[in-house]
Design a protein around this motif. Structure first.
Motif, mmCIF file in Angstrom:
data_model
loop_
_atom_site.group_PDB
_atom_site.id
_atom_site.type_symbol
_atom_site.label_atom_id
_atom_site.label_comp_id
_atom_site.label_asym_id
_atom_site.label_seq_id
_atom_site.Cartn_x
_atom_site.Cartn_y
_atom_site.Cartn_z
ATOM 1 N N UNK A 140 74.509 18.250 -67.656
ATOM 2 C CA UNK A 140 74.497 16.904 -67.957
ATOM 3 C C UNK A 140 73.559 16.117 -66.967
ATOM 4 N N UNK A 141 73.698 16.435 -65.580
ATOM 5 C CA UNK A 141 73.055 15.602 -64.749
ATOM 6 C C UNK A 141 71.225 16.079 -64.782
ATOM 7 N N UNK A 142 71.337 17.195 -65.025
ATOM 8 C CA UNK A 142 69.836 17.806 -65.256
ATOM 9 C C UNK A 142 69.239 17.433 -66.582
ATOM 10 N N UNK A 169 68.074 5.356 -57.714
ATOM 11 C CA UNK A 169 67.604 5.728 -56.479
ATOM 12 C C UNK A 169 68.643 6.317 -55.829
ATOM 13 N N UNK A 170 69.790 5.641 -55.926
ATOM 14 C CA UNK A 170 71.061 6.295 -55.070
ATOM 15 C C UNK A 170 71.400 7.490 -55.682
ATOM 16 N N UNK A 171 71.566 7.543 -56.960
ATOM 17 C CA UNK A 171 72.096 8.933 -57.760
ATOM 18 C C UNK A 171 71.054 10.250 -57.384
ATOM 19 N N UNK A 172 69.980 9.796 -57.568
ATOM 20 C CA UNK A 172 68.818 10.851 -57.397
ATOM 21 C C UNK A 172 68.984 11.419 -55.722
ATOM 22 N N UNK A 173 68.908 10.446 -54.859
ATOM 23 C CA UNK A 173 69.168 10.852 -53.585
ATOM 24 C C UNK A 173 70.264 11.505 -53.192
ATOM 25 N N UNK A 174 71.507 11.242 -53.905
ATOM 26 C CA UNK A 174 72.557 11.972 -53.650
ATOM 27 C C UNK A 174 72.412 13.207 -54.345
ATOM 28 N N UNK A 175 71.561 13.801 -55.494
ATOM 29 C CA UNK A 175 71.362 15.106 -55.964
ATOM 30 C C UNK A 175 70.612 15.807 -54.949
ATOM 31 N N UNK A 182 77.518 27.384 -56.115
ATOM 32 C CA UNK A 182 76.455 28.413 -56.621
ATOM 33 C C UNK A 182 75.011 27.752 -56.229
ATOM 34 N N UNK A 183 74.212 28.722 -55.479
ATOM 35 C CA UNK A 183 72.980 28.532 -55.007
ATOM 36 C C UNK A 183 72.023 28.185 -55.899
ATOM 37 N N UNK A 184 72.047 28.811 -56.846
ATOM 38 C CA UNK A 184 71.064 28.657 -58.106
ATOM 39 C C UNK A 184 71.228 27.417 -58.690
ATOM 40 N N UNK A 185 72.299 27.026 -59.002
ATOM 41 C CA UNK A 185 72.752 25.552 -59.518
ATOM 42 C C UNK A 185 72.432 24.469 -58.737
ATOM 43 N N UNK A 186 72.942 24.740 -57.157
ATOM 44 C CA UNK A 186 72.686 23.832 -56.326
ATOM 45 C C UNK A 186 71.000 23.642 -56.066
ATOM 46 N N UNK A 187 70.231 24.420 -56.360
ATOM 47 C CA UNK A 187 68.668 24.285 -56.348
ATOM 48 C C UNK A 187 68.280 23.592 -57.352
ATOM 49 N N UNK A 188 68.815 23.827 -58.608
ATOM 50 C CA UNK A 188 68.414 23.084 -59.820
ATOM 51 C C UNK A 188 68.877 21.566 -59.708
ATOM 52 N N UNK A 189 70.068 21.473 -59.251
ATOM 53 C CA UNK A 189 70.219 20.073 -58.895
ATOM 54 C C UNK A 189 69.511 19.260 -57.881
#
Length: 842
Positions: A140-142, A169-175, A182-189
């Motif tokens: 959902x975030x993506x 700005x705050x949310x995208x910086x946090x992402x 999961x490294x793949x999902x972490x990379x996508x986020x």
């Protein structure tokens, strides 16, 4: 009684009330018959959702909804609100298929509608994106991020006065800092966060009505988030202008995406925003100790320098200089990292845009060079609390070398006239015995002054590398050459070598220096392919003014016992380059005289020179005479030099450079007295050159250097005091001054001799002044006061004698009388009443 028939208006009001009730029901309708009472926009929205969410958006119904929105733009806000309501309900019920359909519908409506009423629709859209970004599900975030990016690429027709992007700005910086398991999902986020920040920048950077994205509160979140992801790809070397040639797989990595986003952010920055964009970079490198590695810091600032507009480059450099000042007491590795970044940044800003305060750049670098020397000598950053931080000498030396390289890099970006100013500026910072005072005392003592002399001369050497000017007379004034040449007479061998390197860099304007890097006997100099130009008028004037200084320092440097092979090699290069760049007939004659004087110096037993130095001077003289003989193209001169060299090769090879200037010199333990055919004969050279039109009288005169006050002062260890104006007065009225000669008849020959002998007269005048200066510097105060008092008394007595013996002229025959008003009136006096002195009576 018959019932009253309800009015049509009342009937319609009842139907509307029912429809309103049904609108607030969570379901799509109570029954089929009530669906007709729902508003049309809601029916159109409901129709785009299929029974099974896996079927996707109903395209035909979506086209109807889009047509309705374009036909009735005032309904856009209601459509958006209703879609937002459905999406919130579906998110709460975990019906993610319908969520995707709702966002797809919103995206299509945004792309299709550009009307004045779109602002209210955008508010509903952003509310839904925010809802998705707040969800815990990465998908959902993506999804929300992708919709926001599409929205960011839309150019709206009307401005918005009340929209805020602080949350995004705050949310995208946090992402961007996601630590998902999961490294793949972490990379996508993380990539979604980077794209989101890129979208925020695109949406706000050119809209003056939006909140200023360049404010520190936003930049302090955006820039560190980008650098965090950029650091993950530190092993990949940054491409200069842009990474357009990257492969598709590489382009999908967070590091590459971050670099593109960072470049876009910097490329959009205006003059007033550069500081806000660069300051977070400096803070990030400080907080994470990234200066010490240098690689990542250099990469960051390469991106910055290549991305911003070239005319803004000096702003980045000024910020780096300010940051260097702020870290003046940090470790040497941190300061060296900042200086290394300055070096790379200056190389990129090759257009010469180092700002309006060019000298301030060099002043800052020289100040930190001096600080580093002090730290190295004192062993602490804090002079009060000694030992608070342990200084590592090798790290300070690395910092000093980095500062020197940076000074040279900055100088290479400057035009010739500015580089001349920088050379004068640096020379003014060097503590020069007898000429310039030392820098403020820091407790390091004479050793500190010696080290700062070496460091500043190394900096000057970097500045003069590649220095080329058509007019050396104006580019190298007395205020620069005089203090520079005074260093050539110091006892410190390293300082003398630096001075020689600076001189050859200044004189070499046609890149002939590499051809004279080693001393050797060259049988045919045509193989060197030397570039020789005719000596210009400015060069003639330069040599007329400075030639004797250069000759004297070459001679005196040769006789220094601490001179080694590098010194003689630079002396040979200096002699050769003067012959290439600044030689006319008179200069050639003087250079030959100097070479012969060097031979006599090596033969002299009074100088007490070591055997190696004697052999080296002989080798230097032979190599240079071999070169100058071929440059003059006088066959008899070449033959004489060739015969002497051949004789030396047979009987005394240790007098030639091939046996002297090698790793293990082949020299005897003692040097026997040389004579005959092993030596270059001044009489023979005068004879053969005289036949070719050279000045035989000058050739026959052995060269003797004129010793001046400069020679004495530069040998001193302490710093001479400033000489008062009385010295000049004393020099003008010195009793040792020769009496003025009677007036002579001025002829052409007199003028010619005056011009020829002007150099000798100048040397005599300097010698006289040196004596006066020495008297005032060395004599005690009482002696000076007594001397001045005696001179005043003697002057008064002489005046009294002159007044006593002066014979006043007799009154004129007309005479003078004084009127009552004090005015003079003429009257006639008879001759017989006149009183004549006895000497006038016969």
């Amino acid at each position: 009684m018959a019932m009253a028939v309800p009015e049509p208006v009342a009937t319609r009001r009842l139907a509307l009330d029912c429809r309103t009730l049904l609108d607030h029901r969570p379901s799509r309708g109570v029954c089929g018959c009530c669906g007709a009472l729902r508003p049309r926009y809601k029916r159109l929205v409901d129709n785009i959702f299929p029974e099974d969410p896996e079927d996707g958006l109903v395209k035909a119904n979506m086209e109807k909804l889009t047509f309705y929105a374009l036909s009735a733009p005032e309904k856009l806000d209601r459509i958006g609100a209703y879609l937002s309501e459905r999406l919130s309900r579906d998110v709460a019920r975990h019906r993610y298929g319908y969520v995707c359909i709702a966002m797809e519908a919103l995206d299509q409506l945004l792309m299709a509608c550009h009307c004045q009423s779109i602002n209210l629709f955008v508010e509903s859209f952003l509310k839904m994106v925010r809802k998705l970004l707040e969800a815990d599900k990465p998908n959902l975030q993506i999804l929300g991020t992708n919709s926001f990016v599409k929205f960011a690429n839309i150019e709206e027709d009307t401005p918005s006065y009340h929209r805020s992007y602080d949350f995004f700005v705050s949310r995208f910086s946090e992402m961007c800092h996601s630590n998902y398991e999961d490294p793949d999902i972490r990379t996508k986020i993380r990539m979604a966060g980077i794209k989101g920040l890129q979208g925020v920048v695109r949406k706000t950077v050119n809209d003056e009505l939006q909140a200023n994205i360049w404010d520190p509160q936003h930049m302090d979140k955006i820039v560190p988030s980008l650098l965090f992801n950029l650091q993950s790809g530190e092993g990949t070397e940054s491409r200069s202008p842009s990474p357009l040639q990257a492969s598709e797989k590489e382009r999908e990595s967070p590091a590459e995406l971050t670099e593109r986003c960072f470049r876009e952010l910097l490329g959009r920055s205006a003059y007033g925003n550069i500081k806000n964009a660069v300051t977070p970079v400096l803070m990030h490198l400080d907080n994470h100790s990234l200066w010490e590695g240098k690689t990542f810091a250099v990469r960051c600032f390469k991106i910055i320098m290549y991305s911003i507009q070239s005319q803004h480059s000096h702003l980045v450099i000024q910020q780096l200089l300010g940051h260097l000042d702020a870290n003046s007491k940090s470790s040497a590795t941190v300061r060296a990292g900042i200086v290394e970044v300055l070096l790379e940044s200056a190389a990129i800003a090759a257009s010469g845009s180092v700002g309006p305060t060019v000298l301030e750049v060099f002043n800052t670098l020289l100040r930190h060079l001096r600080l580093s020397v002090d730290y190295e000598l004192t062993g602490s950053y804090d002079r009060i609390n000694i030992g608070t931080k342990i200084i590592k000498e090798h790290e300070e030396r690395q910092l000093q070398e980095a500062v020197i390289r940076t000074i040279g890099s900055f100088a290479n970006t400057l035009p010739t006239y500015q580089r001349s100013e920088v050379m004068l500026f640096i020379m003014g910072k060097v503590p020069i015995p007898g000429m310039h005072p030392t820098l403020p005392s820091t407790g390091s003592g004479p050793e500190g002054n010696r080290m700062i002399q070496v460091m500043l001369l190394k900096s000057l050497r970097q500045v003069t590398c590649g220095f080329q000017t058509t007019n050396m007379l104006t580019a190298l004034p007395n205020s620069f050459l005089d203090p520079l040449l005074s260093f050539a007479l110091l006892e410190d061998a390293e300082i003398r070598l630096l001075v020689l390197e600076i001189l050859v860099s200044l004189i070499d304007r046609h890149d002939n220096l590499p051809k004279f890097s080693t001393i050797s006997i060259i049988s045919d100099i045509s193989v060197l392919k030397l570039k020789v130009d005719k000596c210009s008028r400015q060069d003639n004037l330069f040599m007329k003014k400075h030639a004797q200084h250069l000759y004297r320092h070459i001679y005196l440097c040769s006789k220094e016992q601490s001179s080694m092979q590098p010194h003689f090699e630079k002396l040979y290069s200096l002699l050769a380059l003067i012959s290439m760049e600044l030689a006319n007939e008179e200069v050639v004659v003087d250079l030959i005289r100097v070479a012969l004087a060097l031979q006599d110096l090596a033969l002299s037993s009074e100088e007490m020179l070591p055997v190696y130095n004697r052999c080296a001077i002989h080798a230097l003289s032979s190599a240079y005479l071999n070169l100058i003989s071929q440059l003059t193209t006088v066959p008899a001169f070449c033959q004489h030099v060739h015969e002497v060299i051949e004789m030396r090769q047979k009987e005394s090879p240790y007098l030639l450079p091939e046996d002297v200037f090698i790793e293990n010199p082949k020299i005897p333990k003692t040097l026997e007295k040389l004579e005959g055919e092993l030596l270059f004969q001044q009489a023979k050279i005068t004879e053969v050159l005289g036949g070719s039109g050279y000045n035989t009288e000058r050739l026959a005169t052995p060269y003797v250097p004129q010793f001046t006050d400069e020679d004495r002062l530069s040998k001193r260890k302490s710093v001479g005091e400033t000489i008062s104006l009385q010295v000049e007065v004393e020099s003008r009225n010195s009793p040792e001054k020769e009496e003025r000669t009677p007036a002579e008849e001025i002829t052409f020959e007199t003028l010619k001799n005056t011009i020829v002998d002007s150099v000798g007269v100048e040397e005599q005048e300097k010698e006289r002044r040196r004596q006066v200066v020495e008297k005032f510097q060395k004599a005690p105060f009482e002696e000076i006061a007594a001397h001045c008092g005696a001179r005043a008394t003697m002057l008064q007595s002489k005046l009294n004698q002159i007044f006593e013996i002066t014979i006043r002229p007799p009154p004129s025959p007309s005479g003078t009388i004084t009127s009552s008003y004090g005015q003079t009136q003429s009257r006639s006096v008879p001759v017989y009443e006149m009183k004549f002195p006895d000497l006038c009576v016969y």
